[in-house]
Design an enzyme around this catalytic site. Structure first.
Site, PDB file in Angstrom:
ATOM      1  N   SER A  11     -97.066 -26.406  10.405  1.00  0.00           N
ATOM      2  CA  SER A  11     -95.653 -26.251  10.059  1.00  0.00           C
ATOM      3  C   SER A  11     -94.821 -27.340  10.707  1.00  0.00           C
ATOM      4  O   SER A  11     -94.711 -27.423  11.934  1.00  0.00           O
ATOM      5  CB  SER A  11     -95.136 -24.883  10.508  1.00  0.00           C
ATOM      6  OG  SER A  11     -93.735 -24.818  10.364  1.00  0.00           O
ATOM      7  N   HIS A  36     -97.016 -27.792   5.894  1.00  0.00           N
ATOM      8  CA  HIS A  36     -96.107 -26.704   5.540  1.00  0.00           C
ATOM      9  C   HIS A  36     -94.664 -27.110   5.828  1.00  0.00           C
ATOM     10  O   HIS A  36     -94.325 -27.464   6.960  1.00  0.00           O
ATOM     11  CB  HIS A  36     -96.482 -25.465   6.366  1.00  0.00           C
ATOM     12  CG  HIS A  36     -95.787 -24.207   5.968  1.00  0.00           C
ATOM     13  ND1 HIS A  36     -96.201 -23.430   4.901  1.00  0.00           N
ATOM     14  CD2 HIS A  36     -94.721 -23.562   6.511  1.00  0.00           C
ATOM     15  CE1 HIS A  36     -95.423 -22.366   4.799  1.00  0.00           C
ATOM     16  NE2 HIS A  36     -94.513 -22.427   5.757  1.00  0.00           N
ATOM     17  N   ASP A  38     -90.882 -25.807   5.996  1.00  0.00           N
ATOM     18  CA  ASP A  38     -90.033 -24.617   6.093  1.00  0.00           C
ATOM     19  C   ASP A  38     -88.613 -24.973   5.688  1.00  0.00           C
ATOM     20  O   ASP A  38     -87.919 -25.714   6.396  1.00  0.00           O
ATOM     21  CB  ASP A  38     -90.036 -24.073   7.527  1.00  0.00           C
ATOM     22  CG  ASP A  38     -91.358 -23.433   7.897  1.00  0.00           C
ATOM     23  OD1 ASP A  38     -91.709 -22.411   7.284  1.00  0.00           O
ATOM     24  OD2 ASP A  38     -92.042 -23.956   8.789  1.00  0.00           O
ATOM     25  N   MET A  40     -84.915 -23.670   5.119  1.00  0.00           N
ATOM     26  CA  MET A  40     -84.044 -22.562   5.505  1.00  0.00           C
ATOM     27  C   MET A  40     -82.598 -22.912   5.187  1.00  0.00           C
ATOM     28  O   MET A  40     -82.178 -24.062   5.386  1.00  0.00           O
ATOM     29  CB  MET A  40     -84.186 -22.269   7.000  1.00  0.00           C
ATOM     30  CG  MET A  40     -85.599 -22.014   7.459  1.00  0.00           C
ATOM     31  SD  MET A  40     -85.645 -21.691   9.242  1.00  0.00           S
ATOM     32  CE  MET A  40     -87.426 -21.670   9.524  1.00  0.00           C
ATOM     33  N   HIS A  69     -92.165 -23.802   1.582  1.00  0.00           N
ATOM     34  CA  HIS A  69     -91.805 -22.400   1.768  1.00  0.00           C
ATOM     35  C   HIS A  69     -90.288 -22.276   1.727  1.00  0.00           C
ATOM     36  O   HIS A  69     -89.589 -22.706   2.656  1.00  0.00           O
ATOM     37  CB  HIS A  69     -92.373 -21.933   3.110  1.00  0.00           C
ATOM     38  CG  HIS A  69     -92.065 -20.527   3.466  1.00  0.00           C
ATOM     39  ND1 HIS A  69     -92.277 -20.014   4.735  1.00  0.00           N
ATOM     40  CD2 HIS A  69     -91.561 -19.486   2.741  1.00  0.00           C
ATOM     41  CE1 HIS A  69     -91.918 -18.751   4.768  1.00  0.00           C
ATOM     42  NE2 HIS A  69     -91.475 -18.415   3.569  1.00  0.00           N
ATOM     43  N   MET A  71     -87.239 -20.340   2.240  1.00  0.00           N
ATOM     44  CA  MET A  71     -86.589 -19.186   2.872  1.00  0.00           C
ATOM     45  C   MET A  71     -85.101 -19.287   2.595  1.00  0.00           C
ATOM     46  O   MET A  71     -84.279 -19.547   3.484  1.00  0.00           O
ATOM     47  CB  MET A  71     -86.888 -19.175   4.376  1.00  0.00           C
ATOM     48  CG  MET A  71     -88.330 -18.829   4.690  1.00  0.00           C
ATOM     49  SD  MET A  71     -88.733 -18.967   6.452  1.00  0.00           S
ATOM     50  CE  MET A  71     -89.182 -20.711   6.508  1.00  0.00           C
ATOM     51  N   MET A 140     -95.931 -12.937   5.853  1.00  0.00           N
ATOM     52  CA  MET A 140     -95.182 -13.297   7.052  1.00  0.00           C
ATOM     53  C   MET A 140     -95.588 -12.348   8.181  1.00  0.00           C
ATOM     54  O   MET A 140     -95.441 -11.136   8.068  1.00  0.00           O
ATOM     55  CB  MET A 140     -93.681 -13.192   6.803  1.00  0.00           C
ATOM     56  CG  MET A 140     -93.115 -14.247   5.862  1.00  0.00           C
ATOM     57  SD  MET A 140     -93.356 -15.947   6.458  1.00  0.00           S
ATOM     58  CE  MET A 140     -92.521 -15.890   8.046  1.00  0.00           C
ATOM     59  N   ASP A 178     -98.355 -16.770   8.068  1.00  0.00           N
ATOM     60  CA  ASP A 178     -97.396 -17.619   8.778  1.00  0.00           C
ATOM     61  C   ASP A 178     -96.676 -16.797   9.840  1.00  0.00           C
ATOM     62  O   ASP A 178     -96.020 -15.811   9.517  1.00  0.00           O
ATOM     63  CB  ASP A 178     -96.392 -18.191   7.770  1.00  0.00           C
ATOM     64  CG  ASP A 178     -95.400 -19.152   8.405  1.00  0.00           C
ATOM     65  OD1 ASP A 178     -95.510 -19.426   9.617  1.00  0.00           O
ATOM     66  OD2 ASP A 178     -94.512 -19.635   7.680  1.00  0.00           O
TER      67      ASP A 178
END
Length: 226
Positions: A11, A36, A38, A40, A69, A71, A140, A178
């Site tokens: 990540s 990965h 992330d 957000m 990913h 989010m 998660m 994750d």
């Protein structure tokens, strides 16, 4: 899937954001195949990270599989942007998509692999009928939004149950985990059915990356499948 029993997807949330290009190069040189991202938005989770522009700038400098990913709230509004930026896989949260099947279908139309993430409290039944359309389900094992959190133990049972659901339906859907993934639990996670492990601080905080990757591989090899 790699020649090992699992794929490690480090990540970037725990990497050095001031030198992303170098970090991606270092991962490739260490033998990693996935990375990965992330994403957000400060609404779905209480943190803000990066957008499509950063991924686009890095895409041309890396051959890694970009595991993105999302989010974020209203993910449908951003799918095309992330797909065009170079995401190989787009993972949306079941909790954020009002019409999840439509969202999953749209991801595939855009040329990316579709995946769905479930927060710790979200039951697997949310995906029962959608599994055949998914390349991956992300479990998660912490509440999303921050790195460095402790693994939630009941996630192990959730992974086992999901593996059985996938097998019962005859699907080839991968299981990704994750949150709080490190050397102490990587082997057990794969034994329970995980295919892809996301690790942030437990990976990037322990250079050199080639050696750390080898430590994860050796840990997983030392645990018999459950």
């Amino acid at each position: 899937m790699s020649e090992d029993r699992f794929v490690l997807s480090p990540s970037l949330l725990s990497s050095d954001f001031s030198r992303l290009h170098q970090e991606l190069t270092a991962l490739e040189e260490a033998g990693l195949q996935w990375v990965h991202w992330d994403v957000m938005d400060g609404h779905f989770v209480p943190n803000i990270t990066l957008g499509p522009l950063i991924i686009e700038k890095c895409r041309g400098k890396s051959s890694l599989f970009f595991d993105v990913h999302l989010m974020i709230e209203r993910p449908d509004e951003y799918l095309e942007g992330f797909a065009k930026a170079g995401a190989d896989l787009l993972c949306v949260h079941a909790e954020a998509a009002n019409h999840l099947e439509r969202t999953v279908s749209r991801i595939r139309e855009l040329g990316a692999k579709p995946a769905v993430a479930l927060n710790p409290h979200t039951p697997l039944c949310q995906l029962e009928y959608l599994l055949p359309q998914l390349d991956m389900v992300l479990i998660m094992s912490v509440n999303p939004g921050f790195g460095g959190q402790k693994f939630i133990p009941f996630s192990l049972g959730k992974i086992r149950d999901l593996k059985k659901m996938i097998q019962d339906q005859g699907c080839k859907t991968l299981i990704q985990v994750d949150g709080g993934v490190d050397l102490s639990n990587a082997g057990e996670l794969v034994a329970c059915g995980a295919d892809v492990l996301v690790s942030g601080s437990a990976f990037f905080g322990h250079p050199p990356y080639r050696q750390r990757y080898q430590e994860f591989r050796e840990t997983v090899r030392g645990v018999r499948p459950g």
